[in-house]
Structures are given as C-alpha cells and as structure tokens.
Design an enzyme around this catalytic site. Structure first.
Site, PDB file in Angstrom:
ATOM      1  CG  ASP A  90      -7.099  -2.069  -3.952  1.00 22.84           C
ATOM      2  OD1 ASP A  90      -7.829  -1.595  -3.065  1.00 22.84           O
ATOM      3  OD2 ASP A  90      -5.860  -2.038  -3.907  1.00 22.84           O
ATOM      4  CG  HIS A 128      -6.036  -2.040  -0.132  1.00 26.98           C
ATOM      5  ND1 HIS A 128      -5.373  -1.354  -1.126  1.00 26.98           N
ATOM      6  CD2 HIS A 128      -5.406  -1.729   1.030  1.00 26.98           C
ATOM      7  CE1 HIS A 128      -4.399  -0.640  -0.599  1.00 26.98           C
ATOM      8  NE2 HIS A 128      -4.389  -0.851   0.707  1.00 26.98           N
ATOM      9  CB  SER A 131      -0.971  -0.063   1.185  1.00 23.16           C
ATOM     10  OG  SER A 131      -2.035   0.848   1.031  1.00 23.16           O
TER      11      SER A 131
END
Length: 330
Positions: free
Chosen positions: A264, A290, A138
């Site tokens: 996502d 995600h 991320s």
C-alpha cells in the site's frame, strides 16, 4: 480467502489507481436520508434496503470518498444481491453539499462514528436485521478502529467489524504521501479539500488563515492549518499521534479484521503494527495496493474485497484461526 494480484497489475500504484478509475462500478439503488447531527449540523446517509431478518452492514468511507466510491459501490452491490441491508454515512461535507458547522471530519473522529453507529443500530433493529456489522475504508477504517478501541465493551452491539487500508500510523502514512510519486495522491486530495476550505471561510470568516491554506502543498501543512485546530488538536504532530488507530488495537473487544496490503503506497508494510487484541485479525497480504484488491482478467473485477469482508463478518472465528495458521507456517 487469500488475495493474489492479477499479473497484469504488477505494482502497488497500479493496484491502487486502476481499480479506482478503470474498473466499472456496479449499479446500486441507494435511498438517501438526511440526519440532524448533535451539534445542529447534518449528514447524509445512503441506504440499501434489504429483507427483514438479514444482516445490516455500515461502511465508513475514506478521505474525500462517498457512497459513489468504487469500494462503496462494490460492497453495497454485494449486499443488494444478497438482499442484505446497508448504509454509507457521509462524513461532513462529503455528500455533495457543504456542511453547516465550523468543522469537517478527521481520522480520529470516534465521537462522530459513535452517534452514527448507534443510530444505525437502532435503525437495523427496527428492521429486524439479524446481525449488525461495521466496516470502514482508509480514513473511515481508522476512525472506526479508534471508536472500537476507545469504546471497548460498549461497542458490543456490533457483531463484527472490518477496516480496509486504514492509515494505522498517520505520521508514517503522511510522510509516505509527501514523497516521490505519492505526491500525486496528495495533490488529488488537496484539489478537493482546498475548495471546500475556501468555501468554509465564507461561512466562518477568520476560521483559519487563507494564505496558509493556499500555501499548503502536503497533508502535513494542510492538517496544521485546518484539520488539527478545527478538531481539538494542538498541531499536525499531535493530531497524527493521537488519532492513529495503532494505539488502540489492543483495546478492541469486537471481532475485527484489519486488512492492509504490504505494498500500500499510503502506508508501507514496514510500518504496520504486528500486535493486536486476541479478537483482532491482522491480515497483511503482499499485494493489493490502497483499497485496490482487483481480481480476475482484464478489465478486472472489484468483487474480491466485498467477498473477503463479508466472509470475515460472517465467520470471524474461522478467519482468525486461518490467519494464525498462516502466521505459524510463515
């Protein structure tokens, strides 16, 4: 290694939330070191110590993540099982103790990644590790990609790299997180970010406007008050544009995997870049959420993601060839 989501996790939201909250995280024996930063601040680094002569893997965590995040524990547990070495360096203020400087961390923090990776490489070399790999998840994945692209050939001491669910286009991602159900994720982040920022104001009165901070109800407003001005950006628009990793994918010279699920919720697949340097493998599975990628029957397993990452890191050329073949078939 193709990812197929379990039938019992049918949506991007479930594939995001369930692995992070409901699947048991494996146990990991971490050893912590505190490092002084170049600006006089500190970071905490959690290590897994493996055997000499085996590879070393660094993992940069995501927004408000840590070595206790499900993805970090899953990867480090796999390293531990293989007797590899690894480390999870914590971004400023993410190790459980407030940092000392008038700053936090951000998606484009290539300078921070640089000194950490170089010191970890020295550590790995001193332990006679055979290979040195860098990964990020991320926000940490975006920051790692920024560093790889900005460093180009100077990042050549990294044998291979991987970024998972990186917000490659911060503006599109920020817009997605401000809408509909995604606001649940935004509130989750702000619920931990805001108290840290209030505490930082006690360290440095006047650093930013308290009322504006308290009024911020999305990441755009928060970054306008805190992240952008503290880290050298004009405003949120400037930060989101200049820090996005999509701009440097063509500049990367290290074999690199970019793994993003098309469903996502943090960055819808329509906004994912389709071009990158020849050494970069763009892997965009249909499912995964995600940083989810749960596998198996109920209650599920976190094992697929670390296995995918380590398979690429050990065999980047084969992975690129496979991705090209899939693209041609499509």
């Amino acid at each position: 290694m193709k990812y197929t989501a379990p039938l019992w996790l049918p949506s991007g939201h479930l594939q995001t939330i369930y692995p992070a909250t409901c699947i048991r995280k494996p146990d990991v024996r971490f050893r912590r070191e505190r490092w002084s930063a170049p600006d006089g601040d500190f970071i905490d680094v959690d290590f897994v110590d493996g055997d000499a002569g085996k590879p070393f893997v660094v993992l940069f965590h995501g927004l408000e993540g840590s070595s206790d995040s499900h993805y970090a524990r899953a990867l480090m547990a796999e390293l531990q099982a293989r007797r590899w070495s690894g480390a999870v360096p914590h971004f400023r203020g993410c190790s459980g103790e407030p940092n000392l400087a008038p700053r936090f961390y951000h998606s484009g923090d290539a300078q921070e990644v640089d000194w950490i990776v170089r010191r970890l490489h020295t550590h790995a070399r001193d332990r006679a590790c055979s290979r040195f790999y860098a990964t990020g998840v991320s926000l940490g994945g975006n920051a790692l990609l920024r560093w790889l692209g900005e460093s180009q050939g100077q990042a050549g001491f990294v044998d291979a790299a991987a970024a998972v669910s990186a917000p490659l286009d911060l503006a599109r991602g920020g817009d997605a997180l401000s809408r509909g159900f995604n606001r649940v994720y935004t509130r989750m982040f702000l619920n931990t970010l805001k108290p840290k920022c209030v505490a930082k104001l006690k360290q440095f009165p006047g650093l930013y406007d308290l009322q504006a901070l308290q009024a911020a109800n999305d990441l755009y407003a928060f970054d306008n008050v805190v992240t952008a001005p503290l880290h050298g950006y004009r405003d949120t628009d400037d930060y989101w544009h200049r820090a996005s990793a999509k701009h440097v994918l063509m500049d990367i010279t290290v074999p690199t995997l970019v793994l993003n699920a098309l469903n996502d919720p943090f960055l819808p697949g329509i906004h994912l870049p389709r071009q990158a340097a020849p050494c970069v493998t763009l892997d965009y599975p249909e499912q995964g959420g995600h940083v989810g990628f749960a596998a198996g029957g109920v209650p599920g397993s976190l094992a697929w993601l670390p296995q995918r990452l380590l398979h690429f890191l050990e065999n980047p050329a084969a992975s690129r060839a496979g991705a090209a073949a899939q693209h041609c078939e499509a």
